[in-house]
Design an enzyme around this catalytic site. Sequence first.
Site, PDB file in Angstrom:
ATOM      1  N   TYR A 149      16.552 -78.000 -23.429  1.00 55.39           N
ATOM      2  CA  TYR A 149      16.618 -77.350 -22.120  1.00 55.39           C
ATOM      3  C   TYR A 149      15.260 -76.716 -21.796  1.00 55.39           C
ATOM      4  O   TYR A 149      14.233 -77.196 -22.244  1.00 55.39           O
ATOM      5  CB  TYR A 149      17.828 -76.381 -22.065  1.00 55.39           C
ATOM      6  CG  TYR A 149      18.302 -76.296 -20.639  1.00 55.39           C
ATOM      7  CD1 TYR A 149      18.818 -77.414 -19.985  1.00 55.39           C
ATOM      8  CD2 TYR A 149      18.158 -75.131 -19.912  1.00 55.39           C
ATOM      9  CE1 TYR A 149      19.172 -77.369 -18.650  1.00 55.39           C
ATOM     10  CE2 TYR A 149      18.521 -75.080 -18.572  1.00 55.39           C
ATOM     11  CZ  TYR A 149      19.027 -76.201 -17.947  1.00 55.39           C
ATOM     12  OH  TYR A 149      19.367 -76.158 -16.625  1.00 55.39           O
ATOM     13  N   ARG A 199      15.706 -78.383  -6.329  1.00 53.41           N
ATOM     14  CA  ARG A 199      15.048 -77.187  -6.860  1.00 53.41           C
ATOM     15  C   ARG A 199      15.232 -77.176  -8.370  1.00 53.41           C
ATOM     16  O   ARG A 199      16.029 -76.424  -8.914  1.00 53.41           O
ATOM     17  CB  ARG A 199      15.631 -75.925  -6.197  1.00 53.41           C
ATOM     18  CG  ARG A 199      14.715 -74.725  -6.256  1.00 53.41           C
ATOM     19  CD  ARG A 199      15.325 -73.575  -7.059  1.00 53.41           C
ATOM     20  NE  ARG A 199      15.718 -73.986  -8.387  1.00 53.41           N
ATOM     21  CZ  ARG A 199      16.456 -73.278  -9.223  1.00 53.41           C
ATOM     22  NH1 ARG A 199      16.919 -72.136  -8.877  1.00 53.41           N
ATOM     23  NH2 ARG A 199      16.767 -73.709 -10.447  1.00 53.41           N
ATOM     24  N   LYS A 255      22.098 -79.712 -19.481  1.00 52.64           N
ATOM     25  CA  LYS A 255      23.041 -78.604 -19.335  1.00 52.64           C
ATOM     26  C   LYS A 255      24.385 -78.947 -19.975  1.00 52.64           C
ATOM     27  O   LYS A 255      24.993 -78.132 -20.660  1.00 52.64           O
ATOM     28  CB  LYS A 255      23.228 -78.342 -17.835  1.00 52.64           C
ATOM     29  CG  LYS A 255      23.632 -76.955 -17.580  1.00 52.64           C
ATOM     30  CD  LYS A 255      22.817 -76.335 -16.487  1.00 52.64           C
ATOM     31  CE  LYS A 255      22.961 -74.846 -16.565  1.00 52.64           C
ATOM     32  NZ  LYS A 255      22.244 -74.124 -15.573  1.00 52.64           N
ATOM     33  N   GLU A 311      24.252 -77.387  -9.511  1.00 51.86           N
ATOM     34  CA  GLU A 311      23.066 -77.055 -10.299  1.00 51.86           C
ATOM     35  C   GLU A 311      21.779 -77.430  -9.565  1.00 51.86           C
ATOM     36  O   GLU A 311      21.623 -78.571  -9.109  1.00 51.86           O
ATOM     37  CB  GLU A 311      23.146 -77.843 -11.627  1.00 51.86           C
ATOM     38  CG  GLU A 311      21.947 -77.709 -12.524  1.00 51.86           C
ATOM     39  CD  GLU A 311      21.831 -76.345 -13.166  1.00 51.86           C
ATOM     40  OE1 GLU A 311      22.855 -75.617 -13.223  1.00 51.86           O
ATOM     41  OE2 GLU A 311      20.723 -75.992 -13.587  1.00 51.86           O
ATOM     42  N   ASP A 312      20.877 -76.476  -9.481  1.00 49.28           N
ATOM     43  CA  ASP A 312      19.532 -76.731  -8.962  1.00 49.28           C
ATOM     44  C   ASP A 312      19.508 -77.392  -7.578  1.00 49.28           C
ATOM     45  O   ASP A 312      18.713 -78.309  -7.317  1.00 49.28           O
ATOM     46  CB  ASP A 312      18.696 -77.529  -9.987  1.00 49.28           C
ATOM     47  CG  ASP A 312      18.209 -76.621 -11.123  1.00 49.28           C
ATOM     48  OD1 ASP A 312      18.562 -75.421 -11.100  1.00 49.28           O
ATOM     49  OD2 ASP A 312      17.497 -77.091 -12.017  1.00 49.28           O
ATOM     50  N   ASP A 315      25.755 -72.213 -10.944  1.00 51.30           N
ATOM     51  CA  ASP A 315      25.180 -71.463 -12.063  1.00 51.30           C
ATOM     52  C   ASP A 315      23.922 -70.705 -11.669  1.00 51.30           C
ATOM     53  O   ASP A 315      23.662 -69.617 -12.177  1.00 51.30           O
ATOM     54  CB  ASP A 315      24.875 -72.411 -13.224  1.00 51.30           C
ATOM     55  CG  ASP A 315      24.404 -71.639 -14.437  1.00 51.30           C
ATOM     56  OD1 ASP A 315      25.116 -70.702 -14.838  1.00 51.30           O
ATOM     57  OD2 ASP A 315      23.311 -71.941 -14.954  1.00 51.30           O
ATOM     58  N   ASP A 316      23.133 -71.281 -10.756  1.00 50.48           N
ATOM     59  CA  ASP A 316      21.875 -70.619 -10.374  1.00 50.48           C
ATOM     60  C   ASP A 316      22.155 -69.290  -9.682  1.00 50.48           C
ATOM     61  O   ASP A 316      21.405 -68.327  -9.842  1.00 50.48           O
ATOM     62  CB  ASP A 316      21.061 -71.522  -9.453  1.00 50.48           C
ATOM     63  CG  ASP A 316      20.844 -72.874 -10.093  1.00 50.48           C
ATOM     64  OD1 ASP A 316      20.263 -72.914 -11.183  1.00 50.48           O
ATOM     65  OD2 ASP A 316      21.297 -73.889  -9.530  1.00 50.48           O
ATOM     66  N   ASN A 346      11.544 -69.679 -14.599  1.00 48.58           N
ATOM     67  CA  ASN A 346      11.358 -70.804 -15.514  1.00 48.58           C
ATOM     68  C   ASN A 346      10.518 -71.885 -14.836  1.00 48.58           C
ATOM     69  O   ASN A 346      10.514 -71.955 -13.612  1.00 48.58           O
ATOM     70  CB  ASN A 346      12.723 -71.427 -15.866  1.00 48.58           C
ATOM     71  CG  ASN A 346      13.587 -70.480 -16.649  1.00 48.58           C
ATOM     72  OD1 ASN A 346      13.119 -69.814 -17.559  1.00 48.58           O
ATOM     73  ND2 ASN A 346      14.867 -70.424 -16.292  1.00 48.58           N
TER      74      ASN A 346
HETATM   75  P1  NAD Z   1      14.948 -69.917  -4.855  1.00 49.89           P
HETATM   76  O1  NAD Z   1      14.051 -70.965  -4.351  1.00 49.89           O
HETATM   77  O2  NAD Z   1      16.333 -69.827  -4.337  1.00 49.89           O
HETATM   78  O3  NAD Z   1      14.259 -68.480  -4.613  1.00 49.89           O
HETATM   79  C1  NAD Z   1      12.909 -68.212  -4.855  1.00 49.89           C
HETATM   80  C2  NAD Z   1      12.570 -66.901  -4.158  1.00 49.89           C
HETATM   81  O4  NAD Z   1      11.254 -66.511  -4.538  1.00 49.89           O
HETATM   82  C3  NAD Z   1      12.595 -66.975  -2.652  1.00 49.89           C
HETATM   83  O5  NAD Z   1      13.220 -65.845  -2.126  1.00 49.89           O
HETATM   84  C4  NAD Z   1      11.117 -66.930  -2.266  1.00 49.89           C
HETATM   85  O6  NAD Z   1      10.868 -66.316  -1.013  1.00 49.89           O
HETATM   86  C5  NAD Z   1      10.565 -66.076  -3.382  1.00 49.89           C
HETATM   87  N1  NAD Z   1       9.129 -66.235  -3.531  1.00 49.89           N
HETATM   88  C6  NAD Z   1       8.403 -67.360  -3.507  1.00 49.89           C
HETATM   89  N2  NAD Z   1       7.088 -67.055  -3.603  1.00 49.89           N
HETATM   90  C7  NAD Z   1       7.010 -65.722  -3.707  1.00 49.89           C
HETATM   91  C8  NAD Z   1       5.937 -64.822  -3.843  1.00 49.89           C
HETATM   92  N3  NAD Z   1       4.685 -65.239  -3.902  1.00 49.89           N
HETATM   93  N4  NAD Z   1       6.221 -63.514  -3.922  1.00 49.89           N
HETATM   94  C9  NAD Z   1       7.498 -63.066  -3.855  1.00 49.89           C
HETATM   95  N5  NAD Z   1       8.553 -63.884  -3.740  1.00 49.89           N
HETATM   96  C10 NAD Z   1       8.315 -65.198  -3.676  1.00 49.89           C
HETATM   97  O7  NAD Z   1      14.970 -70.074  -6.424  1.00 49.89           O
HETATM   98  P2  NAD Z   1      15.993 -69.400  -7.458  1.00 49.89           P
HETATM   99  O8  NAD Z   1      17.112 -70.315  -7.734  1.00 49.89           O
HETATM  100  O9  NAD Z   1      16.306 -68.029  -7.034  1.00 49.89           O
HETATM  101  O10 NAD Z   1      15.097 -69.390  -8.772  1.00 49.89           O
HETATM  102  C11 NAD Z   1      13.912 -68.616  -8.820  1.00 49.89           C
HETATM  103  C12 NAD Z   1      13.365 -68.647 -10.232  1.00 49.89           C
HETATM  104  O11 NAD Z   1      14.302 -68.061 -11.122  1.00 49.89           O
HETATM  105  C13 NAD Z   1      13.091 -70.053 -10.785  1.00 49.89           C
HETATM  106  O12 NAD Z   1      11.866 -70.050 -11.469  1.00 49.89           O
HETATM  107  C14 NAD Z   1      14.206 -70.300 -11.743  1.00 49.89           C
HETATM  108  O13 NAD Z   1      13.821 -71.125 -12.812  1.00 49.89           O
HETATM  109  C15 NAD Z   1      14.478 -68.904 -12.228  1.00 49.89           C
HETATM  110  N6  NAD Z   1      15.847 -68.763 -12.753  1.00 49.89           N
HETATM  111  C16 NAD Z   1      15.994 -68.224 -13.985  1.00 49.89           C
HETATM  112  C17 NAD Z   1      17.230 -68.077 -14.527  1.00 49.89           C
HETATM  113  C18 NAD Z   1      17.365 -67.457 -15.885  1.00 49.89           C
HETATM  114  O14 NAD Z   1      16.418 -67.183 -16.511  1.00 49.89           O
HETATM  115  N7  NAD Z   1      18.529 -67.187 -16.371  1.00 49.89           N
HETATM  116  C19 NAD Z   1      18.345 -68.517 -13.826  1.00 49.89           C
HETATM  117  C20 NAD Z   1      18.174 -69.058 -12.546  1.00 49.89           C
HETATM  118  C21 NAD Z   1      16.906 -69.164 -12.012  1.00 49.89           C
END
Ligand code: NAD
Length: 560
Positions: free
Chosen positions: A108, A161, A179, A250-251, A273-274, A413
Site C-alpha cells: 500500500y 484522486r 486495499k 475509493e479515491d 473510506d477517504d 500521502n
Molecule cells: P481532496 O482533493 O479532497 O482535498 C485536498 C484539499 O487540499 C482541498 O481542500 C484543497 O483546496 C486543499 N489544498 C490544495 N492545495 C493547498 C494548499 N497549497 N494549501 C492549503 N490547502 C490546499 O483530497 P483528500 O481526499 O482530502 O486528500 C488529501 C490528502 O490527504 C491526500 O494526500 C491523501 O493522500 C491524504 N489522505 C490521508 C489519509 C490518511 O493518512 N489516513 C486518508 C485520506 C487521505
Amino acid sequence: MFEENPTSTYLGRPGAPLPTGNDLLQNPMLNKGTAFSCAEREAFGLLGLMPAHVATMDDQVERVMEGVRRNSTALGKYIAMMALFDRNRALFYRVLTDHLQELMPIIYTPTVGQACKKFSHIYRKGRGLYLSALNKGRIAELLRNWSYEDVRMVVVTDGERILGLGDLGVDGMGIPVGKLSLYTACAGIHPTYCLPVTIDVGTNNDELLQDPLYLGMRQARIRGAEYDALIEEFVLAVQEVFPQAVLQFEDFANCNAFRLLQTYQHRVCCFNDDIQGTASVALAGIYSALRLTGLPLTEQTFLFLGAGEAGTGTGNLLVAALMAEGLSEAQARQRCWFVDSKGLVVQSRQGLAPQKQPFAHDYPQQDNLLSAVRSLKPTALIGVSGQGQAFSEAVLAEMATLNKRPIIFALSNPTSKSECTAEQAYAATAGQAIFASGSPFAPVVLEERILVPGQGNNVYIFPAIGLAAMATGAEYITDEMFLVAALALAAQVTDADLAQASVYPPLTKIREVSALIAVAVADLIYEKGLARTKRPDDLLNYIYSWMYQPAYPDYVDDRS
Ligand code: NAD
C-alpha cells in the site's frame, strides 16, 4: 434471508471438482506450489511438475521473503509480491500477515503510488474488473464475468484522486487491489469475497492520454448526468449480482465523492473510506493524543490544512464527537477551522463548496498558514492538503510556543506529500509534538529518547468496518459507526504505546485490533436494528469465525 459465512476453507468454487496438473498450479486460489503433499501430487497429476521435496508453508514464506528482500527498490519488491499474488493467494496472505510492518508500505502507500504511476507500463494481469463507459448498459453482465460468484466486499475507484497523486485514470487500479489485500490481511475478509473495480470514464491527465502504453479509455473524463447514470447502473448492478456485498468508494475526486456518498449512504451498504475512514482514524489519534496532553476534547481547537474529503470528513466526525461530549453543533463547529488552497475558510469567501460551508466562520482572512496559527492558536494542526512540506519550521515552532504538547498530524500521502516529516516535527518542537502521519516514518532518536511516529493509516478502520458490515449483513453504514470505531481503536492504544509518543497500536496487532473494532461496530449495527443476521450470543467469537486464516487446506486426507 442473508446468507451466513460458509465455514469451508476451500478457495475455489464450492462443490466444483479440483482441477489437475498445470491447471491446478495455475489457479492462484488453489495452488500450494512446492507444499503439495506426496498424496496430493499423486492424486492431482502433479508428479514431475515440481522438485521432489515437500516444503512447509514456513519454508515457502522464508523463500519468498528472501526473494522480495533481494530487490533493491520498493517497486521491485511490489512487483515480486504481486507476482506471488498472481501465483499463490494463500501464501501471499501468509507472507503479508507475517511481515505486515515490512510489507504494508510495499503493498500500500507509499509504494502502491509508484506502482499506479507506472501501472500501464508494468501491467501483467488485470487483478480486478474494469468497467468502462463503453460498457454502459452491460455492467451487470460484466460483473458476472468475475471469477467468483459470492462477492461480499467491493472496492471501487474511478481513478481521479489516487492518493495525493491526482488523476491516474485506469492506472489507479493498484489502489482497490492493494486495499482489498489489506481487508484480507488485516481483518481476514476471505480473498474470494473481494472484488476490486475500476470505473473507466476517461482521464484528464494529458501525460497519460499521450502515453502510447496507457491502457484506459483515451478521452476526457465524462461528467454530469452521463457520469451519474453510469455510477447508478454500477451500484444497482452490484446489488443485483452480488446482493450481499459491501461497497467501498475509493479515491474519487471530491467533485464526485461527497455527492455519491450522500446519494448512496442510506440506499445501499456502502461507505467512502477517504471521507469516513480517514475521519475515524484521525479522531482515534486525537483521542489518544489527549491522553498525553491531559486536556479534554471540548477544549481543543483544530486547524486543518486542506478542506477536501479527508479534512471536512474529519471535521464532521469531530463535530459529532464534540456534540457527544455536550457541545451544541454551533459550538462544536467553532472548534474546527480550515485553510484550503485559497486561504482560511471564512464567511466572506464566495462560492465555497457545500462541504466547506458549515465550517466557514465569521473571521478575518489570514495571509498564510503561519498567521492563521498565530491568530487562531490551535491545539492541533492536521495536514490533509496533499502539499508536501507545507508545515514549515516556523509553523511547527509556533505550535510548540502555543502548546506544551502540540498535536501535529501530517496525513497527506504518499511520503513526498506529507506536510512535514516526523523528524522535522520533533526537531522544531524539541520533541514535544504528538506526531502522526499518513505514510510511515521510521522512529526518531532525539536526545536519547526514541520517538515512534504513529501512522494514521485508514487500515486501522476500513477492514474492521467491512468485516462488521459483512458479518452482520448491515443494511447500510452510518456515520455513528465511524465514531464507535474511533473509540474502539483508541481504547486499544496502551500506555506503553503512548510512552513512545505513538497514538496508534502497533500494526503487528492489527488482526486483533480489527476484530475488536468490528465487535464494537457490529454491536451498534445489531442495537440499531440494521443487521440482516441474528445477533449471536458471543459476538467476538462470531467475528473471529468470519476471519480467514491464510493456511493451506488438505485436498487429500492422507492421515490414515
Ligand atoms: P481532496 O482533493 O479532497 O482535498 C485536498 C484539499 O487540499 C482541498 O481542500 C484543497 O483546496 C486543499 N489544498 C490544495 N492545495 C493547498 C494548499 N497549497 N494549501 C492549503 N490547502 C490546499 O483530497 P483528500 O481526499 O482530502 O486528500 C488529501 C490528502 O490527504 C491526500 O494526500 C491523501 O493522500 C491524504 N489522505 C490521508 C489519509 C490518511 O493518512 N489516513 C486518508 C485520506 C487521505
